[in-house]
Design a protein around this motif. Structure first.
Motif, PDB file in Angstrom:
ATOM      1  N   GLY A   1       0.787  -1.243  -0.020  1.00  0.00           N
ATOM      2  CA  GLY A   1      -0.007  -0.018   0.034  1.00  0.00           C
ATOM      3  C   GLY A   1       0.862   1.310  -0.020  1.00  0.00           C
ATOM      4  N   ALA A   2       1.849   1.273   0.746  1.00  0.00           N
ATOM      5  CA  ALA A   2       2.915   2.423   0.918  1.00  0.00           C
ATOM      6  C   ALA A   2       3.578   2.596  -0.421  1.00  0.00           C
ATOM      7  CB  ALA A   2       3.803   2.226   1.807  1.00  0.00           C
ATOM      8  N   ALA A   3       3.830   1.579  -1.345  1.00  0.00           N
ATOM      9  CA  ALA A   3       4.380   1.696  -2.539  1.00  0.00           C
ATOM     10  C   ALA A   3       3.410   2.453  -3.511  1.00  0.00           C
ATOM     11  CB  ALA A   3       4.927   0.287  -2.999  1.00  0.00           C
ATOM     12  N   VAL A   4       2.171   1.591  -3.460  1.00  0.00           N
ATOM     13  CA  VAL A   4       1.405   2.112  -4.542  1.00  0.00           C
ATOM     14  C   VAL A   4       0.995   3.439  -4.491  1.00  0.00           C
ATOM     15  CG1 VAL A   4      -1.330   1.710  -5.295  1.00  0.00           C
ATOM     16  CG2 VAL A   4       0.182  -0.210  -4.694  1.00  0.00           C
ATOM     17  N   ILE A   5       0.634   3.943  -3.006  1.00  0.00           N
ATOM     18  CA  ILE A   5       0.228   5.298  -2.814  1.00  0.00           C
ATOM     19  C   ILE A   5       1.065   6.327  -2.958  1.00  0.00           C
ATOM     20  CG2 ILE A   5      -0.825   6.796  -1.109  1.00  0.00           C
ATOM     21  CD1 ILE A   5      -3.017   5.055  -2.266  1.00  0.00           C
ATOM     22  N   THR A   6       2.692   6.125  -2.758  1.00  0.00           N
ATOM     23  CA  THR A   6       3.669   6.999  -2.457  1.00  0.00           C
ATOM     24  C   THR A   6       3.465   7.081  -4.122  1.00  0.00           C
ATOM     25  OG1 THR A   6       4.611   6.088  -0.816  1.00  0.00           O
ATOM     26  CG2 THR A   6       6.086   7.363  -2.206  1.00  0.00           C
ATOM     27  N   VAL A   7       3.816   6.374  -5.127  1.00  0.00           N
ATOM     28  CA  VAL A   7       4.090   6.547  -6.279  1.00  0.00           C
ATOM     29  C   VAL A   7       2.815   7.287  -7.004  1.00  0.00           C
ATOM     30  CG1 VAL A   7       3.883   5.426  -8.719  1.00  0.00           C
ATOM     31  CG2 VAL A   7       5.402   4.590  -6.737  1.00  0.00           C
ATOM     32  N   LEU A   8       1.634   6.822  -6.674  1.00  0.00           N
ATOM     33  CA  LEU A   8       0.635   7.750  -7.201  1.00  0.00           C
ATOM     34  C   LEU A   8       0.385   8.958  -6.839  1.00  0.00           C
ATOM     35  CD1 LEU A   8      -2.314   7.234  -8.641  1.00  0.00           C
ATOM     36  CD2 LEU A   8      -3.319   6.775  -6.174  1.00  0.00           C
ATOM     37  N   ASN A   9       0.608   9.094  -5.517  1.00  0.00           N
ATOM     38  CA  ASN A   9       0.824  10.609  -5.121  1.00  0.00           C
ATOM     39  C   ASN A   9       1.632  11.398  -5.688  1.00  0.00           C
ATOM     40  OD1 ASN A   9      -0.462  12.233  -3.023  1.00  0.00           O
ATOM     41  ND2 ASN A   9       1.221  12.370  -1.783  1.00  0.00           N
ATOM     42  N   GLU A  10       2.806  10.918  -5.845  1.00  0.00           N
ATOM     43  CA  GLU A  10       3.906  11.822  -6.432  1.00  0.00           C
ATOM     44  C   GLU A  10       3.525  12.017  -7.938  1.00  0.00           C
ATOM     45  OE1 GLU A  10       6.308  12.546  -4.455  1.00  0.00           O
ATOM     46  OE2 GLU A  10       7.342  13.744  -5.944  1.00  0.00           O
ATOM     47  N   LEU A  11       3.167  11.053  -8.550  1.00  0.00           N
ATOM     48  CA  LEU A  11       2.634  11.093  -9.982  1.00  0.00           C
ATOM     49  C   LEU A  11       1.676  12.632 -10.136  1.00  0.00           C
ATOM     50  CD1 LEU A  11       1.955   7.913 -11.778  1.00  0.00           C
ATOM     51  CD2 LEU A  11       3.553   9.827 -12.379  1.00  0.00           C
ATOM     52  N   LEU A  12       0.719  12.335  -9.306  1.00  0.00           N
ATOM     53  CA  LEU A  12      -0.291  13.410  -9.177  1.00  0.00           C
ATOM     54  C   LEU A  12       0.099  14.581  -8.895  1.00  0.00           C
ATOM     55  CD1 LEU A  12      -3.221  11.399  -7.399  1.00  0.00           C
ATOM     56  CD2 LEU A  12      -3.173  12.269  -9.775  1.00  0.00           C
ATOM     57  N   ARG A  13       1.114  14.771  -7.807  1.00  0.00           N
ATOM     58  CA  ARG A  13       1.950  16.148  -7.638  1.00  0.00           C
ATOM     59  C   ARG A  13       2.656  16.756  -8.657  1.00  0.00           C
ATOM     60  NH1 ARG A  13       4.416  16.692  -1.750  1.00  0.00           N
ATOM     61  NH2 ARG A  13       4.678  14.466  -1.846  1.00  0.00           N
ATOM     62  N   ARG A  14       3.290  15.707  -9.536  1.00  0.00           N
ATOM     63  CA  ARG A  14       3.816  16.241 -10.527  1.00  0.00           C
ATOM     64  C   ARG A  14       2.892  16.939 -11.626  1.00  0.00           C
ATOM     65  NH1 ARG A  14       9.061  12.379 -11.059  1.00  0.00           N
ATOM     66  NH2 ARG A  14       9.708  12.838  -8.936  1.00  0.00           N
ATOM     67  N   VAL A  15       1.860  16.170 -11.887  1.00  0.00           N
ATOM     68  CA  VAL A  15       0.644  16.665 -12.679  1.00  0.00           C
ATOM     69  C   VAL A  15      -0.076  17.879 -12.286  1.00  0.00           C
ATOM     70  CG1 VAL A  15      -1.850  16.086 -13.669  1.00  0.00           C
ATOM     71  CG2 VAL A  15      -0.236  14.209 -13.415  1.00  0.00           C
ATOM     72  N   GLU A  16      -0.042  18.072 -10.936  1.00  0.00           N
ATOM     73  CA  GLU A  16      -0.320  19.155 -10.375  1.00  0.00           C
ATOM     74  C   GLU A  16       0.417  20.459 -10.718  1.00  0.00           C
ATOM     75  OE1 GLU A  16      -1.173  19.507  -6.167  1.00  0.00           O
ATOM     76  OE2 GLU A  16      -2.758  17.927  -6.314  1.00  0.00           O
ATOM     77  N   SER A  17       1.561  20.071 -10.697  1.00  0.00           N
ATOM     78  CA  SER A  17       2.580  21.308 -10.974  1.00  0.00           C
ATOM     79  C   SER A  17       2.867  21.508 -12.479  1.00  0.00           C
ATOM     80  CB  SER A  17       3.853  21.127 -10.157  1.00  0.00           C
ATOM     81  OG  SER A  17       4.447  20.096 -10.088  1.00  0.00           O
ATOM     82  N   GLY A  18       2.294  20.671 -13.318  1.00  0.00           N
ATOM     83  CA  GLY A  18       2.443  20.601 -14.753  1.00  0.00           C
ATOM     84  C   GLY A  18       3.378  19.664 -15.194  1.00  0.00           C
ATOM     85  N   MET A  19       3.269  18.735 -16.131  1.00  0.00           N
ATOM     86  CA  MET A  19       4.120  17.766 -16.629  1.00  0.00           C
ATOM     87  C   MET A  19       3.807  17.517 -18.052  1.00  0.00           C
ATOM     88  SD  MET A  19       3.357  14.272 -15.009  1.00  0.00           S
ATOM     89  CE  MET A  19       4.492  13.277 -15.807  1.00  0.00           C
ATOM     90  N   SER A  20       4.644  17.291 -18.993  1.00  0.00           N
ATOM     91  CA  SER A  20       4.099  17.040 -20.305  1.00  0.00           C
ATOM     92  C   SER A  20       4.281  15.428 -20.423  1.00  0.00           C
ATOM     93  CB  SER A  20       4.987  17.789 -21.255  1.00  0.00           C
ATOM     94  OG  SER A  20       6.503  17.525 -21.105  1.00  0.00           O
ATOM     95  N   VAL A  21       3.310  15.068 -21.150  1.00  0.00           N
ATOM     96  CA  VAL A  21       3.255  13.491 -21.346  1.00  0.00           C
ATOM     97  C   VAL A  21       3.173  13.566 -22.955  1.00  0.00           C
ATOM     98  CG1 VAL A  21       2.203  11.215 -21.242  1.00  0.00           C
ATOM     99  CG2 VAL A  21       2.506  12.739 -19.155  1.00  0.00           C
ATOM    100  N   ALA A  22       4.132  12.798 -23.759  1.00  0.00           N
ATOM    101  CA  ALA A  22       4.136  12.668 -25.068  1.00  0.00           C
ATOM    102  C   ALA A  22       3.835  13.989 -25.849  1.00  0.00           C
ATOM    103  CB  ALA A  22       3.167  11.611 -25.513  1.00  0.00           C
ATOM    104  N   GLY A  23       4.288  14.963 -25.211  1.00  0.00           N
ATOM    105  CA  GLY A  23       3.999  16.287 -26.078  1.00  0.00           C
ATOM    106  C   GLY A  23       2.848  17.330 -25.507  1.00  0.00           C
ATOM    107  N   THR A  24       2.197  16.616 -24.900  1.00  0.00           N
ATOM    108  CA  THR A  24       0.907  17.308 -24.344  1.00  0.00           C
ATOM    109  C   THR A  24       1.020  17.855 -22.849  1.00  0.00           C
ATOM    110  OG1 THR A  24      -0.004  15.121 -24.661  1.00  0.00           O
ATOM    111  CG2 THR A  24      -1.440  17.103 -25.074  1.00  0.00           C
ATOM    112  N   GLU A  25       0.758  18.919 -22.613  1.00  0.00           N
ATOM    113  CA  GLU A  25       1.235  19.557 -21.339  1.00  0.00           C
ATOM    114  C   GLU A  25      -0.222  19.272 -20.416  1.00  0.00           C
ATOM    115  OE1 GLU A  25       3.157  21.962 -18.586  1.00  0.00           O
ATOM    116  OE2 GLU A  25       3.709  21.239 -20.592  1.00  0.00           O
ATOM    117  N   ILE A  26       0.025  18.566 -19.545  1.00  0.00           N
ATOM    118  CA  ILE A  26      -1.069  18.225 -18.527  1.00  0.00           C
ATOM    119  C   ILE A  26      -1.026  18.907 -17.427  1.00  0.00           C
ATOM    120  CG2 ILE A  26      -2.132  16.442 -17.158  1.00  0.00           C
ATOM    121  CD1 ILE A  26      -1.005  14.412 -18.915  1.00  0.00           C
ATOM    122  N   HIS A  27      -1.895  19.880 -16.887  1.00  0.00           N
ATOM    123  CA  HIS A  27      -1.977  20.420 -15.753  1.00  0.00           C
ATOM    124  C   HIS A  27      -3.152  20.670 -15.067  1.00  0.00           C
ATOM    125  CE1 HIS A  27      -0.327  23.769 -13.378  1.00  0.00           C
ATOM    126  NE2 HIS A  27      -1.317  24.120 -13.222  1.00  0.00           N
TER     127      HIS A  27
END
Lengths: 379, 294
Positions: free
Chosen positions: A284-310
Motif C-alpha cells: 500500500g505504501a508503494a502504490v500510494i507513494t507512487v500515485l501521490n508523487e505522480l499526481l503532484r507532478r501533474v498538479e505542478s504541470g508535466m508533459s506526457v508525449a508532448g501534451t502539457e497536462i496541468h
C-alpha cells in the motif's frame, strides 16, 4: 526444503514463527533492494527516501490497526511528536540559540546524532501513547476512532501553541539533513522485524483475540485494555521513529505538515494495501507513494508525449478519495488482505493442508467485514 | 448576574448549533451506522449557495429556503450515489468511505469556488445587537437559539407524529422486522439523508452568518464539533446527540471563562481532553448509549 507462501495464519511452533518473521523481513529486504536500484537514478532519490519513510509509518500504523481492529486517526499525532522530539534533539546546539532561543536550559544543550534522534522521537511518541492510551483504549469501534482524532487535534493544538519548544505555527527549521538511504531502509527492515515479531507473539495473538472475539477473549483472562495498550505504545514508537526520519529529511516543517493531508495518506496506504498485514502495508505504501508523487507532478504541470497536462491543485487528495471508495467498495480487504509473505518448511504432514489454527486469522478484518455479504443481502 | 445570563446565552447559542449538527449526523447513523466525515461539507456548500444567491440579488427571505432545499438535495444525492452501495458495511468502513467522499466533494468545491474565502453578506438586522437590562445580546445569537428550538421541535414532530417518522424509528431499531413489515430500507435511508440535509442547510446558514466567510476547507471545524458532540452524548441516540451538543457548547464557553489568559490558546486541546476524560468515566457517553456500534 523451504518455500515461500502468502498466507494469513502462520504454521504452528517456533519454526512457523521464525518462518513468518523471516518472510516479512524478506519482503522488506526485497523492497530495499528495489529501492536501492531506483536510488541509482538521481531523479528518483527523493521519492525512494519518501517511500521508505512512508513504509515505516504505515507498518507502524498497521501494527496497531491490524492487530486491534481499531482504526486510529491519531497516528499522525505520533508522527508529529516524533518529528518534533527527534528534530529538536538533532538541531546543533549553536543553531538552537537562533532557531529556538527560548528553549529550556537542559534541552538547549542537547545535540544528538541520527540514531539517537530516531530513538528519542519514538520514545516521545510512545510516551504520549502510554499516557493517553489507558483512556483511549477503553473505547471501541467508531467511538475509539473519533477519540483518536481528538488526540490528533490536541497534539496539533499544543504543538502550534508551545512556541518556546516548537516555534509554534511557524516552521521549525535547522534540523540537520541526516536521513540517508541506509538510515531509512535499515529502519524499515528493523521496523518490519519488530512488527512481525509482535504480530506472531503472544501479545499480538491476545490483541487479535480481543479484536475478533472481545467477550471470549476477556472470559479467557485476556485484558482488553492491556492487550490494546501494548500494541498502541509499540506502534506509536514506530510511527514516532518515522516522524523523526521525516524531520531529518525535510529539515523544516510545521504542525500543519502532520495534519489531515498526512492522515489521508496513511489511511489510503493502509486501506489500499490491506489493513490486516505487514506485506499489505508495504504494498500500500508503494502504490500510494507512487500515485501521490505522480499526481503532484501533474498538479505542478508535466508533459506526457508532448501534451502539457496541468491539473488544478488538490487533485491528489481527490484521487486518493476515489481510491479509498473504490477499494472499500470492491476490495474491502485491500490488495493483500491479511496475507503475509512467509517461509514454509517442507512441513510435517500435520501442518498441511489442515494446519491447526493457532490464530483466528482467517476471520475477516474489522474493516470491510460485511460489505460483500451485505450487498448480497441487499438485493 | 447579568454576566451569568450572558454566558448562559452564549453557551445555549453555541450549544444549539452543535446540537443541530449532531442531530443531523446521528439521524443517518441510526439508520445505517454511518458517521459522515463529509457532513461539514454540506454546510460549506450551503454557505456557498447562500453567497451565490445573495450576490445575485435574491432577497434574503428567499435565500434561506432555497439554500435549505439545495443542501437537502445535495445530501440526498450524496447518500444515493456514495453511501447507498455500502448499506450494511461496518461503521469503520463507512467512516473511511465518508472520508473518501469528503476528499472528492471538497475538491469539487475547490474547482468551482477556488481556495480564497468568499464573504457571505447577511442582512444588517442579523448583525445587530439587542440591549436589554444590561445585557447585550447579538441578534444572530437569538436567531440561532430560536432556530435550534424550532428545528428540534419540528424534528420531534416528524419523528413521532408522521408515518415517515414511524418508519424511520422502526428501521433504526429493528431493521429486519421493519423490512418484513414492508418498510423499504432505501426509502427510509433517503428520508434520513433528506432530513439530515435540511438540518445541515439551517446550520450552514447560521454557521457562516456568524463566521462571515466560506472556504472549501471550512468544513473541518463543524465536522469535528459534531463528531465530538455525538460521541460525548452517546453514539446513535437522538437525545444523546442534543445533550452532547449542548454539553460541548457549555464546556467551550466555560473554558473561555475559567482558563487563565496563558492557557486560553490551548482551549481546543483542553476541551478535547475534557471530552476524552468524560468518555473514560462514561464510555457510553452522557446518555449512556452503546459504545460499540453494532
Amino acid at each position: 526444503m523451504l518455500r515461500l507462501a502468502l498466507r494469513a495464519d502462520r504454521l504452528p511452533g517456533p519454526a512457523g514463527r521464525l518462518g513468518a518473521t523471516a518472510g516479512a523481513v524478506l519482503a522488506a529486504g526485497a523492497v530495499t533492494l528495489l529501492g536501492a536500484l531506483l536510488f541509482l537514478a538521481p531523479t528518483m532519490r527523493e521519492i525512494v527516501l519518501l517511500f521508505g519513510i512512508n513504509a515505516v509509518m504505515v507498518v507502524g500504523f498497521q501494527l496497531f490497526v491490524g492487530n486491534t481492529g481499531i482504526v486510529s486517526f491519531g497516528h499522525v499525532a505520533f508522527m508529529a511528536v516524533g518529528a518534533y522530539a527527534g528534530g529538536i534533539a538533532a538541531i546543533p546546539v549553536l543553531d538552537k540559540e537562533l532557531v529556538l532561543p527560548d528553549l529550556p536550559g537542559p534541552l538547549a544543550s542537547v545535540e544528538v546524532g541520527f540514531v539517537p534522534a530516531l530513538l528519542i522521537g519514538g520514545a516521545a511518541a510512545a510516551l504520549v501513547a502510554l499516557v493517553t492510551g489507558p483512556a483511549l483504549m477503553r473505547l471501541s469501534g467508531a467511538a475509539a476512532s473519533i477519540a483518536t482524532l481528538g488526540l490528533l487535534i490536541i497534539v496539533t493544538n499544543v504543538l502550534a501553541q508551545a512556541t518556546p519548544l516548537t516555534r509554534g505555527p511557524q516552521s521549525l527549521f535547522g534540523v540537520p539533513e541526516n536521513t540517508t538511504f541506509t538510515g531509512v531502509y535499515a529502519t524499515l527492515v528493523a521496523t518490519v522485524a519488530v512488527s512481525a515479531l509482535f504480530k506472531w507473539s503472544g501479545a499480538g495473538l491476545r490483541a487479535r483475540a480481543v479484536r475478533d472475539q472481545p467477550m471470549a477473549a476477556e472470559s479467557a483472562g485476556v485484558s482488553v485494555l492491556r492487550s490494546r495498550l501494548w500494541a498502541f505504545a509499540l506502534s506509536a514508537f514506530v510511527t514516532g521513529v518515522a516522524g523523526a526520519l521525516y524531520a531529518q529529511l525535510l529539515t523544516a516543517f510545521s504542525p500543519a505538515s502532520f495534519y489531515i493531508a498526512q492522515l489521508v495518506l496513511v489511511i489510503a496506504m493502509a486501506i489500499v494495501g490491506g489493513i490486516g498485514g505487514i506485506s499489505g502495508a508495504l504494498l500500500g505504501a508503494a502504490v500510494i507513494t507512487v500515485l501521490n508523487e505522480l499526481l503532484r507532478r501533474v498538479e505542478s504541470g508535466m508533459s506526457v508525449a508532448g501534451t502539457e497536462i496541468h491539473a488544478p491543485t488538490g487533485i491528489s487528495s481527490a484521487v486518493l478519495g476515489v481510491a479509498l471508495i473504490v477499494m472499500l467498495r470492491w476490495r474491502p480487504h485491500g490488495l493483500l488482505g491479511s496475507a503475509e509473505l512467509q517461509f514454509e518448511g517442507s512441513a510435517p504432514a500435520r501442518a498441511e493442508p489442515e494446519a491447526p489454527r493457532t490464530v483466528p486469522e482467517d476471520s475477516p478484518e474489522a474493516v470491510g467485514r460485511t460489505a460483500g455479504a451485505a450487498r448480497a443481502d441487499d438485493g | 448576574m447579568t454576566a451569568f445570563v450572558q454566558h448562559v446565552l452564549d453557551a445555549l447559542s453555541v450549544g444549539s448549533t452543535y446540537a443541530l449538527l449532531a442531530l443531523g449526523l446521528t439521524l443517518v447513523f441510526s439508520v445505517m451506522n454511518l458517521i459522515n466525515f463529509a457532513y461539514g461539507l454540506l454546510l460549506v456548500w450551503g454557505g456557498y449557495g447562500a453567497c451565490v444567491l445573495v450576490d445575485a440579488g435574491v432577497p434574503f427571505a428567499l435565500v434561506v429556503p432555497l439554500c435549505i432545499l439545495f443542501v437537502t438535495v445535495l445530501s440526498m444525492a450524496m447518500g444515493r450515489v456514495a453511501f447507498r452501495p455500502f448499506i450494511g458495511a461496518p461503521p469503520i468502513t463507512l467512516l473511511i468511505t465518508s472520508f473518501g467522499v469528503l476528499l472528492i466533494v471538497q475538491y469539487i468545491a475547490i474547482l468551482v469556488f477556488g481556495e480564497k474565502p468568499r464573504v457571505l453578506d447577511v442582512p444588517g438586522f442579523l448583525t445587530g445587537v439587542v440591549t436589554t437590562g444590561g445585557l447585550r445580546i447579538p441578534v444572530l445569537q437569538l436567531v440561532t437559539i430560536a432556530s435550534g428550538a424550532l428545528v428540534v421541535a419540528a424534528f420531534y414532530a416528524l419523528l413521532n407524529r408522521t408515518a415517515f417518522g414511524a418508519q424511520l424509528r422502526a428501521a433504526a431499531e429493528l431493521p429486519q422486522t421493519a423490512r418484513l413489515m414492508g418498510i423499504r430500507p432505501d426509502r427510509v435511508l433517503m428520508i434520513a439523508f433528506a432530513v439530515s440535509g435540511a438540518i445541515a442547510g439551517v446550520v450552514g446558514l447560521l454557521w457562516f452568518a456568524k463566521v462571515g466567510a466560506v472556504t472549501p476547507r471550512s468544513d473541518l471545524e463543524p465536522t469535528l464539533k459534531a463528531f465530538i458532540a455525538i460521541v460525548l452524548g452517546g453514539l446513535g441516540r437522538i437525545s444523546g446527540a442534543m445533550l452532547g451538543g449542548l454539553a460541548l457548547g457549555a464546556i467551550e464557553v466555560a473554558m473561555n471563562i475559567v482558563l487563565p489568559a496563558g492557557a486560553i490558546t490551548y482551549a481546543q486541546a483542553i476541551v478535547f481532553a475534557v471530552v476524552i476524560t468524560l468518555l473514560v468515566l462514561r464510555p457510553g457517553g452522557l446518555s449512556g448509549a452503546r459504545t460499540e456500534a453494532t
